[in-house]
Design an enzyme around this catalytic site. Structure first.
Site, mmCIF file in Angstrom:
data_model
loop_
_atom_site.group_PDB
_atom_site.id
_atom_site.type_symbol
_atom_site.label_atom_id
_atom_site.label_comp_id
_atom_site.label_asym_id
_atom_site.label_seq_id
_atom_site.Cartn_x
_atom_site.Cartn_y
_atom_site.Cartn_z
ATOM 1 N N ASP A 146 74.840 49.486 48.433
ATOM 2 C CA ASP A 146 76.201 49.970 48.203
ATOM 3 C C ASP A 146 76.370 51.277 48.973
ATOM 4 O OD1 ASP A 146 78.664 50.594 47.272
ATOM 5 O OD2 ASP A 146 78.027 51.126 45.243
ATOM 6 N N SER A 186 88.526 39.850 43.255
ATOM 7 C CA SER A 186 88.933 41.058 43.986
ATOM 8 C C SER A 186 88.351 41.062 45.400
ATOM 9 C CB SER A 186 88.429 42.286 43.237
ATOM 10 O OG SER A 186 87.013 42.207 43.138
ATOM 11 N N GLU A 193 78.834 41.461 38.106
ATOM 12 C CA GLU A 193 79.110 40.224 38.857
ATOM 13 C C GLU A 193 77.984 39.952 39.853
ATOM 14 O OE1 GLU A 193 83.987 40.120 38.974
ATOM 15 O OE2 GLU A 193 82.974 41.367 40.463
ATOM 16 N N HIS A 304 29.790 52.693 47.386
ATOM 17 C CA HIS A 304 28.864 53.237 48.385
ATOM 18 C C HIS A 304 29.426 54.544 48.938
ATOM 19 C CE1 HIS A 304 27.789 53.429 52.823
ATOM 20 N NE2 HIS A 304 26.623 53.568 52.241
ATOM 21 N N ASN A 305 28.543 55.552 49.138
ATOM 22 C CA ASN A 305 29.001 56.860 49.661
ATOM 23 C C ASN A 305 30.334 57.248 49.037
ATOM 24 O OD1 ASN A 305 26.754 56.915 51.188
ATOM 25 N ND2 ASN A 305 27.732 56.762 53.169
ATOM 26 N N GLU A 334 27.680 57.083 44.123
ATOM 27 C CA GLU A 334 26.583 57.577 44.942
ATOM 28 C C GLU A 334 26.828 59.002 45.404
ATOM 29 O OE1 GLU A 334 24.016 56.324 48.879
ATOM 30 O OE2 GLU A 334 25.972 55.401 48.553
ATOM 31 N N ASP A 336 25.052 61.856 48.169
ATOM 32 C CA ASP A 336 24.067 62.238 49.198
ATOM 33 C C ASP A 336 23.920 63.747 49.170
ATOM 34 O OD1 ASP A 336 23.835 59.718 50.089
ATOM 35 O OD2 ASP A 336 24.475 60.076 52.139
ATOM 36 N N HIS A 349 27.883 63.181 54.291
ATOM 37 C CA HIS A 349 27.103 62.153 54.973
ATOM 38 C C HIS A 349 26.277 62.841 56.046
ATOM 39 C CE1 HIS A 349 27.044 57.759 56.608
ATOM 40 N NE2 HIS A 349 25.912 58.148 56.087
ATOM 41 N N GLU A 383 20.912 60.101 46.506
ATOM 42 C CA GLU A 383 20.129 60.107 47.741
ATOM 43 C C GLU A 383 19.807 61.558 48.041
ATOM 44 O OE1 GLU A 383 20.293 58.396 52.214
ATOM 45 O OE2 GLU A 383 20.944 57.144 50.554
ATOM 46 N N SER A 513 16.503 49.524 46.688
ATOM 47 C CA SER A 513 17.758 49.371 47.437
ATOM 48 C C SER A 513 17.487 48.551 48.684
ATOM 49 C CB SER A 513 18.291 50.748 47.853
ATOM 50 O OG SER A 513 18.756 51.444 46.731
ATOM 51 N N ARG A 540 19.948 47.149 44.250
ATOM 52 C CA ARG A 540 21.159 47.760 44.783
ATOM 53 C C ARG A 540 21.262 47.408 46.260
ATOM 54 N NH1 ARG A 540 21.761 52.435 47.525
ATOM 55 N NH2 ARG A 540 23.891 53.219 47.664
ATOM 56 N N ASN A 668 61.640 31.067 58.129
ATOM 57 C CA ASN A 668 62.746 31.942 57.727
ATOM 58 C C ASN A 668 63.090 31.994 56.260
ATOM 59 O OD1 ASN A 668 63.514 33.217 59.917
ATOM 60 N ND2 ASN A 668 65.310 31.990 60.400
ATOM 61 N N TYR A 698 53.448 33.527 59.094
ATOM 62 C CA TYR A 698 52.937 32.761 60.237
ATOM 63 C C TYR A 698 53.470 33.314 61.558
ATOM 64 C CZ TYR A 698 52.431 28.910 63.542
ATOM 65 O OH TYR A 698 52.127 28.167 64.646
#
Length: 749
Positions: A146, A186, A193, A304-305, A334, A336, A349, A383, A513, A540, A668, A698
């Site tokens: 609108d 209208s 409506e 992980h990490n 985990e 480190d 890391h 770790e 691990s 692990r 479509n 697709y």
């Protein structure tokens, strides 16, 4: 139709939000800018812009917000705590992987108005039922389209809106419906409506057909007819008689029908679109499994990490990453750890440019968030790259910050023959790390604080980081801090010496691990041995060090041999996290799922490569009739772009069960495509299978675009006519997008 706002507009907090406030948006210690925020008339959309930027503005919906944190409750706000007092600060936390919004108000009253206001609106949005939600969705679209805000829409605006809503339809048909809805003649539709117009547009002919099949007079389903439908179509058997009156009570909007003990078409459609009419068995959503078995008998949701929000080389390390993983039900995180400059261990890391955070801050975050979504134990996988001094500092932080929450002693005096259960360990955090000696020698103080050479070489093998350049370190023995070692009880990290060695010598509290490649190799060469090993000990699995982009491996191959702690990069959306979310969506999303019985028996001979050889082998036939789709999301927000959807069903499980089938694509129409195509599968090990429904746009020239998906365990599927409520790539709901299917499961003979 009652606007969402009317219930909340009288609320003083919401009034402040509607008037609007200037708040500071904070991204870092240096980046703090003023933005004007206000709540729009729909009572759901928050709009904001910078005061001087021309037209540009942003909006988000309250439904995207998961929680409001008060005060300095985020890393960003903590970094400016000196500058702005806590009573001015708050954080909006979003669902999924979207970043937080950190805000600072000018006065404590204004901050409170936004904090309390947003909380009320979130609560309101969560308690809406399906019908209100759909009405709200329609109302949102009406307000978007609108343009001149006169509360009316002419046919041209309606056509534009249909395009925005992903509807491509014949103009004559649209005009016909428009004229029927325009009661006031209208030439334009007012909101009521328009809702009528939308209802005619979305009339579900395929549900009408099913209704007609079971209704004697075509007007309603009498109690007996509804029971009939539940028994035959929904394969509910005995419980249909009890279930039918409950459904009428819950979903029938018409009092007249209720009095007759009957269900109208509206009630029938509401039931089929509800959670009960969804593909997921409602009783499996709740916590329903036996939680008193040894830890090794469960699959455990694992990250992980955990400290990384992005990639493994330059990514941002963050406490928010822990909060997000724990919020998703993760039960193994985990850390480190490396020596920090000022005696405080840091986490990042190693040997990379990822940013660094303090170990003690992570432990405080863990203390606060560990048990918000699940009471069952959290394993902290350490770790450790620190020298003895900072290892002792780590031990002090763990003990002081976590207090009783940290498990530091055995649950009973005996040396355990099997691991304790999630039930016994509720509310506890378990440390997984190296340990001097075992639980047997806990009383013997003559042990040295050293790890032998053989273990040391092993530990390098266990480490996930590329070994450092100087290998001279190998000859010296690596020192462990006695204080840290003493905190390890049921999760002692050891080197894996092969299944035979484990059978003869391993203790149930010793765990190893494996990198994904080593685990894959073991699963292929000795699947049955791996399954047996995992009945008694935890294993692990972690992603290959080459996955520097934080991509993930397929966890299913690891679950197939009973590995419990299959660590994934939770920050990376995609198929692998869909499977993880799918498996752990059952059992109250508590992060623990009981393994099938043939993976818990110590003498099991089960091999995922030869499922037909196990006792009690009973393959099943799964037949899925993909009937239709509803309001599928737009892939491309550009005006005028329309989608060509197709549905693919993918089965993940033992290798014989890996399979996928897809429907053709519908040109479509993302609004109400109808396929009516059947896809058939044979499932050899139903207890391990996951079923993933994917909808794609697709494209014959390039890769199809992802539109939505839903993944669930085969054992949680309800047969019959069901809706599948689709999720975004991020795993968050995208209502009202759904698929309508008819599922039948039978014995394969």
């Amino acid at each position: 139709m009652d606007s969402e706002g009317s219930l909340t507009q009288d609320d003083p907090h919401v009034k402040v939000m509607m008037t609007g406030s200037t708040l500071r948006k904070v991204k870092s210690r240096m980046w703090k800018r003023q933005r004007h925020f206000r709540l729009l008339e729909d009572g759901l959309t928050i709009w904001y812009k910078s005061r001087w930027a021309g037209k540009g503005h942003s909006t988000f919906s309250v439904t995207e917000v998961e929680a409001v944190r008060e005060g300095h409750q985020s890393e960003v706000l903590l970094s400016i705590a000196q500058e702005f007092p806590a009573e001015l600060c708050f954080t909006l936390v979003f669902h999924g992987r979207q970043g937080n919004l950190d805000l600072v108000a000018d006065s404590p009253e204004e901050a409170q108005a936004w904090i309390q206001g947003v909380r009320k609106l979130i609560h309101k949005a969560q308690t809406m039922d399906e019908k209100e939600r759909l009405d709200q969705w329609v109302l949102d679209w009406f307000q978007k389209a609108d343009k001149n805000k006169d509360g009316k829409m002419n046919f041209k605006e309606v056509r534009k809106l249909l395009k925005m809503m992903n509807v491509e339809m014949n103009e004559d048909h649209a005009l016909h419906l428009f004229t029927m809805a325009d009661k006031s003649e209208s030439g334009s539709l007012e909101i009521e409506e328009f809702v009528q117009f939308y209802k005619m547009l979305t009339q579900r002919d395929e549900i009408w057909k099913v209704f007609q099949d079971y209704s004697g007079d075509g007007e309603k389903l009498m109690l007996e007819e509804l029971e009939n439908f539940l028994t035959i179509a929904q394969q509910e058997g005995e419980q249909s008689a009890q279930h039918a009156p409950e459904l009428i009570e819950r979903y029938e909007p018409s009092e007249t029908a209720k009095k007759q003990g009957a269900m109208s078409f509206d009630g029938f459609q509401m039931y089929l679109c509800s959670q009960e009419g969804s593909i997921f068995k409602p009783e499996h959503r709740e916590l329903h499994q036996d939680m008193s078995q040894p830890l090794s008998h469960y699959f455990i949701s694992s990250s992980h990490n955990t400290y990384l929000l992005e990639d493994q080389l330059r990514g941002h390390s963050s406490l928010e990453a822990y909060i997000q993983a724990l919020k998703r039900g993760c039960r193994c995180v985990e850390v480190d750890c490396w020596d920090g400059n000022d005696g405080e261990p840091i986490v990042y890391h190693g040997h990379t440019l990822t940013s660094k955070i303090l170990f003690r801050d992570i432990i405080s975050t863990l203390k606060e968030y560990a048990f918000k979504v699940s009471d069952f134990p959290v394993i902290l996988s350490l770790e450790n790259h620190c020298g003895v001094e900072q290892q002792t500092v780590m031990a002090q932080h763990l003990s002081q910050i976590l207090g009783d929450t940290l498990l530091t002693t055995q649950l009973d005096e005996q040396v355990p023959q099997e691991l304790p259960s999630p039930q016994e360990l509720k509310g506890k955090i378990l440390l997984k790390a190296k340990k001097i000696g075992g639980l047997e020698e806990c009383l013997d103080d003559t042990l040295t604080d050293e790890v032998s050479d053989e273990e040391e070489i092993a530990n390098n093998d266990d480490s996930e980081d590329p070994p450092a350049e100087n290998h001279n370190a190998k000859t010296s023995k690596s020192k462990l801090s006695r204080e840290l070692s003493d905190l390890v009880v049921y999760c002692k990290s050891v080197h894996f010496h092969g299944f035979e060695h484990a059978r003869l010598h391993a203790k149930c509290y010793e765990m190893s691990s494996f990198s994904e490649s080593k685990a894959k190799r073991l699963a292929k060469e000795a699947g049955a041995d791996f399954v047996q090993y995992n009945t008694r000990q935890l294993s692990r699995i972690y992603p290959s060090g080459l996955r520097t982009d934080s991509s993930n491996y397929n966890p299913q191959e690891m679950w197939n041999v009973g590995c419990q702690i299959v660590a994934l990069n939770f920050q990376t959306a995609g198929l692998e996290m869909d499977l993880n979310d799918g498996l752990f969506r059952q059992n109250g999303c508590c992060g623990y799922v009981l393994k099938p019985d043939f993976m818990r028996d110590g003498n099991t001979q089960f091999s995922p490569e030869k499922p037909e050889e196990r006792q009690g082998y009973k393959p099943l036939r799964l037949s899925i009739q993909v009937i239709s789709g509803q309001q599928l999301p737009k892939v491309n927000q550009k005006e005028g772009s329309i989608v060509d959807p197709l549905v693919r069903v993918e089965i993940y499980g033992v290798s014989q069960d890996q399979n996928k089938e897809e429907t053709s694509h519908i040109n479509n129409n993302g609004f109400n495509p109808v396929w009516n195509e059947s896809l058939n599968f044979v499932i050899h090990t139903p207890e391990l299978a996951l079923v993933r429904f994917v909808v794609e746009d697709y494209d014959k020239a390039s890769r199809n675009d992802f539109m939505g998906q839903f993944t669930l365990p085969f054992t949680c599927i309800q047969a019959g006519y069901r809706h599948i409520h689709l999720l975004s790539k991020d795993g968050t709901p995208i209502p009202p997008s759904s698929l309508f299917v008819n599922i039948s499961i039978s014995e394969f003979t």
